[in-house]
Scaffold this active site. Structure first.
Site, PDB file in Angstrom:
ATOM      1  N   ALA A  67     -30.626 -30.227 -30.464  1.00 10.59           N
ATOM      2  CA  ALA A  67     -31.810 -29.612 -29.836  1.00 10.59           C
ATOM      3  C   ALA A  67     -32.953 -29.854 -30.747  1.00 10.59           C
ATOM      4  O   ALA A  67     -32.779 -30.129 -31.746  1.00 10.59           O
ATOM      5  CB  ALA A  67     -31.452 -28.129 -29.576  1.00 10.59           C
ATOM      6  N   GLY A 113     -26.759 -30.244 -29.435  1.00 15.11           N
ATOM      7  CA  GLY A 113     -27.118 -30.372 -27.977  1.00 15.11           C
ATOM      8  C   GLY A 113     -26.957 -31.451 -27.447  1.00 15.11           C
ATOM      9  O   GLY A 113     -26.483 -31.561 -26.245  1.00 15.11           O
ATOM     10  N   GLU A 116     -23.235 -31.633 -26.996  1.00 21.32           N
ATOM     11  CA  GLU A 116     -22.986 -30.682 -25.738  1.00 21.32           C
ATOM     12  C   GLU A 116     -23.422 -31.440 -24.510  1.00 21.32           C
ATOM     13  O   GLU A 116     -22.718 -30.960 -23.544  1.00 21.32           O
ATOM     14  CB  GLU A 116     -23.831 -29.506 -26.075  1.00 21.32           C
ATOM     15  CG  GLU A 116     -22.864 -28.598 -27.003  1.00 21.32           C
ATOM     16  CD  GLU A 116     -24.011 -27.355 -27.785  1.00 21.32           C
ATOM     17  OE1 GLU A 116     -25.170 -27.723 -28.022  1.00 21.32           O
ATOM     18  OE2 GLU A 116     -23.431 -26.234 -27.857  1.00 21.32           O
ATOM     19  N   GLU A 136     -23.992 -27.185 -36.080  1.00 16.11           N
ATOM     20  CA  GLU A 136     -25.157 -26.068 -35.756  1.00 16.11           C
ATOM     21  C   GLU A 136     -24.888 -25.036 -37.151  1.00 16.11           C
ATOM     22  O   GLU A 136     -26.024 -24.219 -37.626  1.00 16.11           O
ATOM     23  CB  GLU A 136     -24.678 -25.190 -34.703  1.00 16.11           C
ATOM     24  CG  GLU A 136     -25.328 -25.599 -33.611  1.00 16.11           C
ATOM     25  CD  GLU A 136     -24.632 -26.837 -32.892  1.00 16.11           C
ATOM     26  OE1 GLU A 136     -23.794 -27.599 -33.438  1.00 16.11           O
ATOM     27  OE2 GLU A 136     -25.000 -27.421 -31.736  1.00 16.11           O
TER      28      GLU A 136
HETATM   29  N1  DAK Z   1     -34.747 -32.022 -34.047  1.00 15.99           N
HETATM   30  C1  DAK Z   1     -35.961 -32.473 -34.452  1.00 15.99           C
HETATM   31  N2  DAK Z   1     -36.206 -33.460 -35.093  1.00 15.99           N
HETATM   32  C2  DAK Z   1     -35.316 -34.270 -35.305  1.00 15.99           C
HETATM   33  C3  DAK Z   1     -33.847 -33.905 -35.006  1.00 15.99           C
HETATM   34  C4  DAK Z   1     -33.651 -32.641 -34.342  1.00 15.99           C
HETATM   35  N3  DAK Z   1     -32.504 -32.415 -33.989  1.00 15.99           N
HETATM   36  N4  DAK Z   1     -32.955 -34.963 -35.623  1.00 15.99           N
HETATM   37  C5  DAK Z   1     -33.895 -35.601 -36.107  1.00 15.99           C
HETATM   38  N5  DAK Z   1     -35.334 -35.505 -36.112  1.00 15.99           N
HETATM   39  C6  DAK Z   1     -36.257 -35.934 -36.698  1.00 15.99           C
HETATM   40  C7  DAK Z   1     -36.370 -35.823 -38.137  1.00 15.99           C
HETATM   41  O1  DAK Z   1     -37.037 -34.830 -38.650  1.00 15.99           O
HETATM   42  C8  DAK Z   1     -37.173 -37.175 -38.529  1.00 15.99           C
HETATM   43  O2  DAK Z   1     -38.687 -37.065 -38.154  1.00 15.99           O
HETATM   44  P1  DAK Z   1     -39.647 -37.121 -39.385  1.00 15.99           P
HETATM   45  O3  DAK Z   1     -39.484 -36.389 -40.473  1.00 15.99           O
HETATM   46  O4  DAK Z   1     -39.820 -38.653 -39.388  1.00 15.99           O
HETATM   47  O5  DAK Z   1     -40.903 -36.685 -38.346  1.00 15.99           O
HETATM   48  C9  DAK Z   1     -36.739 -38.194 -37.393  1.00 15.99           C
HETATM   49  O6  DAK Z   1     -36.228 -37.640 -36.155  1.00 15.99           O
HETATM   50  C10 DAK Z   1     -35.650 -39.250 -37.973  1.00 15.99           C
HETATM   51  O7  DAK Z   1     -34.880 -38.541 -38.644  1.00 15.99           O
HETATM   52  P2  DAK Z   1     -34.345 -38.508 -40.118  1.00 15.99           P
HETATM   53  O8  DAK Z   1     -35.152 -39.254 -41.196  1.00 15.99           O
HETATM   54  O9  DAK Z   1     -33.645 -37.363 -40.489  1.00 15.99           O
HETATM   55  O10 DAK Z   1     -33.203 -39.977 -39.805  1.00 15.99           O
HETATM   56  P3  DAK Z   1     -31.958 -40.244 -40.872  1.00 15.99           P
HETATM   57  O11 DAK Z   1     -31.346 -41.477 -40.259  1.00 15.99           O
HETATM   58  O12 DAK Z   1     -32.068 -40.031 -42.183  1.00 15.99           O
HETATM   59  O13 DAK Z   1     -30.638 -38.943 -40.331  1.00 15.99           O
HETATM   60  C11 DAK Z   1     -29.351 -37.619 -38.717  1.00 15.99           C
HETATM   61  C12 DAK Z   1     -30.313 -38.911 -38.964  1.00 15.99           C
HETATM   62  C13 DAK Z   1     -29.452 -37.767 -37.106  1.00 15.99           C
HETATM   63  C14 DAK Z   1     -28.337 -37.695 -39.497  1.00 15.99           C
HETATM   64  C15 DAK Z   1     -30.600 -36.659 -39.015  1.00 15.99           C
HETATM   65  O14 DAK Z   1     -31.719 -36.876 -38.505  1.00 15.99           O
HETATM   66  C16 DAK Z   1     -30.258 -35.198 -38.612  1.00 15.99           C
HETATM   67  O15 DAK Z   1     -29.087 -34.538 -39.274  1.00 15.99           O
HETATM   68  N6  DAK Z   1     -30.610 -34.735 -37.617  1.00 15.99           N
HETATM   69  C17 DAK Z   1     -30.500 -33.256 -37.465  1.00 15.99           C
HETATM   70  C18 DAK Z   1     -29.196 -33.106 -36.526  1.00 15.99           C
HETATM   71  C19 DAK Z   1     -28.882 -31.706 -36.298  1.00 15.99           C
HETATM   72  O16 DAK Z   1     -28.663 -30.984 -36.931  1.00 15.99           O
HETATM   73  N7  DAK Z   1     -29.005 -31.418 -34.855  1.00 15.99           N
HETATM   74  C20 DAK Z   1     -29.374 -30.251 -34.342  1.00 15.99           C
HETATM   75  C21 DAK Z   1     -28.129 -29.296 -34.052  1.00 15.99           C
HETATM   76  S1  DAK Z   1     -28.407 -27.767 -33.867  1.00 15.99           S
HETATM   77  C22 DAK Z   1     -29.998 -22.963 -28.184  1.00 15.99           C
HETATM   78  C23 DAK Z   1     -28.758 -23.542 -28.038  1.00 15.99           C
HETATM   79  C24 DAK Z   1     -28.362 -24.878 -28.700  1.00 15.99           C
HETATM   80  C25 DAK Z   1     -29.256 -25.313 -29.522  1.00 15.99           C
HETATM   81  C26 DAK Z   1     -30.371 -24.746 -29.816  1.00 15.99           C
HETATM   82  C27 DAK Z   1     -30.682 -23.494 -29.068  1.00 15.99           C
HETATM   83  N8  DAK Z   1     -30.328 -21.969 -27.434  1.00 15.99           N
HETATM   84  C28 DAK Z   1     -29.208 -21.441 -26.719  1.00 15.99           C
HETATM   85  C29 DAK Z   1     -31.497 -21.208 -27.601  1.00 15.99           C
HETATM   86  C30 DAK Z   1     -28.425 -26.524 -30.181  1.00 15.99           C
HETATM   87  C31 DAK Z   1     -28.853 -26.612 -31.513  1.00 15.99           C
HETATM   88  C32 DAK Z   1     -28.667 -27.882 -31.863  1.00 15.99           C
HETATM   89  O17 DAK Z   1     -28.473 -29.098 -31.487  1.00 15.99           O
END
Ligand code: DAK
Length: 260
Positions: A67, A113, A116, A136
């Site tokens: 997400a 997400g 998911e 998460e």
């Molecule tokens: N959201 C927003 N931006 C993201 C992102 C994300 N999930 N993942 C990556 N980006 C963005 C980064 O911020 C970066 O943007 P800039 O800084 O260049 O503007 C760009 O994509 C490239 O990412 P990185 O520079 O970090 O790239 P790397 O190769 O160094 O790393 C990575 C890749 C995939 C390991 C890293 O980007 C990462 O850890 N990303 C986040 C993974 C993550 O934690 N995903 C979210 C999981 S939580 C809900 C229910 C569920 C959810 C939410 C609400 N409700 C019921 C309301 C779910 C939550 C989730 O999914």
């Protein structure tokens, strides 16, 4: 069909190909993308001719990196609750309950997400570079789009809990060994292989396929999803959630508080 965040293309009269297209954000799912995906999937489901949908992410790096953290970090618990309800209704439960089979072609990171969404799909194929996880708890929240339920359904409670509480990513081969994906193929062959699966589906009765999907889904209780939703709301209201998401944006390690 023209959308801002997804691309829709028919590979044949029967196979629709949907690409999540936010490569600069690693295809992270924001509210608009969820709404566009719903619209495209709903149209595919209602189209008599379309028999299989293939979903993938644009570029070679990510299927969906979760997400959109930058969007949901600012939501109030009430907005989070509302997003949760619409997210399930429009995308995650919707995909799972479609009569038109959905194949997730996991072409890179499938995190949070993103995993998911793949778990809601009916078939998962991965490219060799794919990495999967539910990170998460590293953000101070819990999987909220069905991950606590569907990951355990797919790979068993033990491995699901291990992945969820360590927040670790697994590679494609491990995902195959866990039974999370049906096959691992070189990235350049991923779409072709997804089309081959689609062709196997096309030989079979569409009505029987729809009934089979409904029958398989009927085995799983909704109670766990309700609990996930309630506990997600609780996590969403904590200081750890604020700290975890802020740390992500500031590219630093989070400094979490004590146990609840
Ligand atoms: N959201 C927003 N931006 C993201 C992102 C994300 N999930 N993942 C990556 N980006 C963005 C980064 O911020 C970066 O943007 P800039 O800084 O260049 O503007 C760009 O994509 C490239 O990412 P990185 O520079 O970090 O790239 P790397 O190769 O160094 O790393 C990575 C890749 C995939 C390991 C890293 O980007 C990462 O850890 N990303 C986040 C993974 C993550 O934690 N995903 C979210 C999981 S939580 C809900 C229910 C569920 C959810 C939410 C609400 N409700 C019921 C309301 C779910 C939550 C989730 O999914």
């Amino acid at each position: 069909m023209i959308y801002d965040n997804i691309l829709v293309k028919d590979l044949s009269d029967e196979i629709r190909y949907i690409t999540i297209n936010r490569p600069k954000q690693l295809n992270a799912l924001n509210k608009q993308t969820i709404e566009e995906l719903h619209d495209a999937l709903d149209k595919a489901e209602k189209d008599e001719k379309i028999r299989v949908v293939i979903i993938t992410g644009s570029g070679q790096k990510a299927f969906v990196a979760g997400a959109d953290i930058k969007e949901f970090m600012h939501f109030t618990p009430e907005e989070g609750q509302a997003l949760s309800e619409t997210g399930h209704r429009l995308l995650f439960d919707f995909v799972e309950q479609m009569q038109t089979p959905v194949i997730a072609a996991i072409n890179g990171y499938a995190l949070g997400g993103g995993l998911e969404l793949a778990l809601s799909s009916h078939i998962r194929l991965a490219s060799e570079n794919a990495r999967m996880g539910l990170p998460e708890v590293s953000l101070g929240v819990i999987p909220g789009y069905g991950g606590t339920q569907r990951l355990a359904q797919h790979i068993g409670k033990g491995r699901a809990l291990e992945m969820i509480i360590t927040a670790r990513q697994i590679d494609a081969q491990t995902a195959y060994d866990y039974g999370l994906v049906s096959e691992v193929v070189p990235q350049e062959k991923l779409l072709d292989r997804a089309v081959e699966y689609a062709q196997m589906i096309l030989r079979n009765s569409p009505q029987a396929i729809g009934l089979a999907i409904a029958a398989v889904n009927a085995a799983y209780s909704r109670e766990g999803f309700r609990t996930e939703n309630e506990l997600f709301g609780r996590a969403f209201a904590t200081e750890d959630f604020k700290e975890g998401t802020t740390a992500f944006v500031e590219r630093r390690k989070p400094d979490f508080g004590k146990k609840g």
